[in-house]
Write a protein that holds these residues in place. Sequence first.
Motif, short mmCIF file in Angstrom:
data_model
loop_
_atom_site.label_atom_id
_atom_site.label_comp_id
_atom_site.label_asym_id
_atom_site.label_seq_id
_atom_site.Cartn_x
_atom_site.Cartn_y
_atom_site.Cartn_z
N GLU A 52 -5.25 5.70 3.87
CA GLU A 52 -6.06 5.06 4.90
C GLU A 52 -5.75 3.57 5.01
O GLU A 52 -5.67 3.01 6.11
N ALA A 53 -5.56 2.90 3.87
CA ALA A 53 -5.25 1.47 3.91
C ALA A 53 -3.89 1.22 4.55
O ALA A 53 -3.71 0.26 5.31
N CYS A 54 -2.90 2.07 4.25
CA CYS A 54 -1.59 1.90 4.86
C CYS A 54 -1.62 2.20 6.36
O CYS A 54 -0.98 1.52 7.17
N ALA A 55 -2.39 3.24 6.76
CA ALA A 55 -2.48 3.57 8.18
C ALA A 55 -3.19 2.49 8.97
O ALA A 55 -2.88 2.29 10.16
N SER A 56 -4.11 1.76 8.37
CA SER A 56 -4.82 0.67 9.05
C SER A 56 -4.08 -0.66 8.97
O SER A 56 -4.65 -1.69 9.33
N ARG A 57 -2.86 -0.66 8.49
CA ARG A 57 -1.98 -1.85 8.43
C ARG A 57 -2.57 -2.96 7.57
O ARG A 57 -2.32 -4.14 7.81
N THR A 58 -3.31 -2.61 6.53
CA THR A 58 -3.82 -3.59 5.57
C THR A 58 -3.16 -3.46 4.21
O THR A 58 -3.49 -4.23 3.29
N TYR A 59 -2.22 -2.52 4.08
CA TYR A 59 -1.57 -2.29 2.78
C TYR A 59 -0.19 -1.72 3.04
O TYR A 59 0.04 -1.05 4.06
N ILE A 60 0.74 -2.00 2.13
CA ILE A 60 2.10 -1.48 2.22
C ILE A 60 2.59 -1.22 0.80
O ILE A 60 2.32 -1.99 -0.13
N ILE A 61 3.29 -0.12 0.62
CA ILE A 61 3.84 0.27 -0.69
C ILE A 61 5.35 0.39 -0.56
O ILE A 61 5.85 1.06 0.36
N TYR A 62 6.07 -0.27 -1.47
CA TYR A 62 7.53 -0.19 -1.53
C TYR A 62 7.93 0.61 -2.76
O TYR A 62 7.35 0.44 -3.85
N SER A 63 8.93 1.47 -2.58
CA SER A 63 9.45 2.31 -3.66
C SER A 63 10.78 1.74 -4.15
O SER A 63 11.68 1.50 -3.34
#
Length: 654
Positions: A589-600
């Motif tokens: 939900e946080a990534c879909a709302s553009r408030t979070y991003i995760i890099y692998s």
Amino acid sequence: MSAVVESVGSTSELQGSRVAHFCGRSNRWVWRGPPAFKLDPPCLPEADPEQASLFSPAGAPMDDWLDALAVRDRVDALLAAARVPGSHRRGYAEHLCDGVLIDPGLVLWLGTPGRLRRWRDRIDALGAESGALVAVCDRARALLDYAMAMRNWPRAALLALQRQRPSGRAFDVTMFPPLPQRLGELRHTLLPLAMRTRALLYAAFANPTRIEHGAGYCLVEVLGAFRLNFDWQRRFITVSQRHVSDYECVRYAQADLLAPLPSDDWCLPFACRLRQDLRTALGWAWAHEDIEGPAFTWLTEVVKQIARQSCLIDHVRAHIREAYPTDRRVLHDLRTCTIGLWRGRGVRSGRYIWAWRHADLLRQRAGEAPRLAPLWGFAVSLKLIGVRDDFHVLRQRLAEYGVTTAGWRLLCRGSRAVYRPFNGMGTNPQQTWENLIAYVCLLQRAQATEPMPACFVRALFARHWYAETPDVAALPLGLVRGAIAQIRRTLPLGELDAFLEHELTPVLGWIARTHPVFDSNQQRAPWRWFHARYLAWCENKRRTVLKVDWAHGIDGLRWRGFDVVPLRDSTTLWQEGECMRTCLHTYVEACASRTYIIYSIRAGNRLRPVAHIGLHLLADGTGRLDQVKGFANSTVEPALLEFAKRLARCRHVG
């Protein structure tokens, strides 16, 4: 160095039979006879310049009628007969003939038993017809004692001695912590203070305790930093700590009686001994808060660094442990009734006071059932039973938790062996008790006659990435027996950890999250059946998970040969989170709302990622670093953490 010797205290304690006498005419200590050292730290005493010894800068008093060359020839013959290497002979000859300070590295050669015996025989055969030869023999015997003492020193202390400059004997300034920015101009006054700190600290290492006995009490002062007062009448121990001018009692303070000085807390009160000297050195600048605080903090760091690099704290601990007036019988009974024992861990004063006051009860329990006494002490510490309750009350309480006769017999055979997997797991005592009961119930169901492998039990009760915890007591017996069989078979190096992390733990997570119901046949299924059911559940979960996409993130990033890839859909988050044993799916939900991003962070030849970087996105598109985690939320190397900080300053939203 003479100030160091005067501050050590009783010289007779350090010298044994060779004592030092105070001369009122010269107002100083005078050594009677060559020094025979029992010192652990390299705090070497100054000798009388009038008397030849190992540490005297004065040469041998040669009379005019005696030719110095003859003495040197005798010394050369002594060194040749003792088989001193050619690289060492010059240092030995200059020391024996002229009293020049010898390099401690050269004395290491003399420390072996065969060379010591040969050196002693050569000295006895040397003979002493004149005063010069007597001085040479005295130096040779002192060198013998010095080599025997150095055999007991840690290597770090020998390296510390080698860093001493022969002229001023000042410790190398590179070992001191750097000065704060505002104190750079006061370097010329602070560095001599650091030298004095080192002298006081090594003097305290030579005589770490001072004991004072009185009517009904005993006072033990440790390193001039804190005191322990043993009250025999009230059976109580209080701790007082040195402050600016005197000792002050610290409320609710405890000391470790068997492994003292476990941390650097003693360094701050020890630095208070030099607070007045620091104030004098700073002068007018002492009144400024931005100078007084950093200066005293720097002085405390000087104490810590000298103590750490000298590596003598372990030797000091033994002296302090022997100085405490503790009852060995009470300590033995307390350790017998303690279930969680660690190698090298001592006894806190609060626990010792409790055992001191209940010594008769502890002795009775330890004598009745020494293998069950640890569990009794554990139940007493949790207040599940009273200290006066016997083992029958303990059995009744365990029966209330579901422990049968079979489980009671296992505990009677060795409660500490059953408890051993829970040592150091970091859970609170009440949770540990509940885990122990669940483990005993599992042993009852499996009809086990001995404890299960410790690594298997720790994996069952460890905290994993999934929030739910499985009911360990109700696990299928086929899974338990199959996993134990996999662990006990001969495995190559590293395969045991791979089985626990990549097979057993995921299967436990599947059971904890889905709560499957097994029939009687499935309860007895082999291990490979449970693992196959977990893989099938993962594939089904990956297909049915609600796919949500987003577009923010930076493409084409590289770091040290690794690909840095932004994760842009919920399916990938769940799949990599399951593979890395983390909870990445909770950030959908946080990534879909553009408030979070995760890099692998991925390697080209590995199926599993190396780590993940999580960033909170700000309004301007830049990020704020949240976390950098590896497999199972493990820590990563500092270089990757620095890269993540630089990555956070970039714009991640187009």
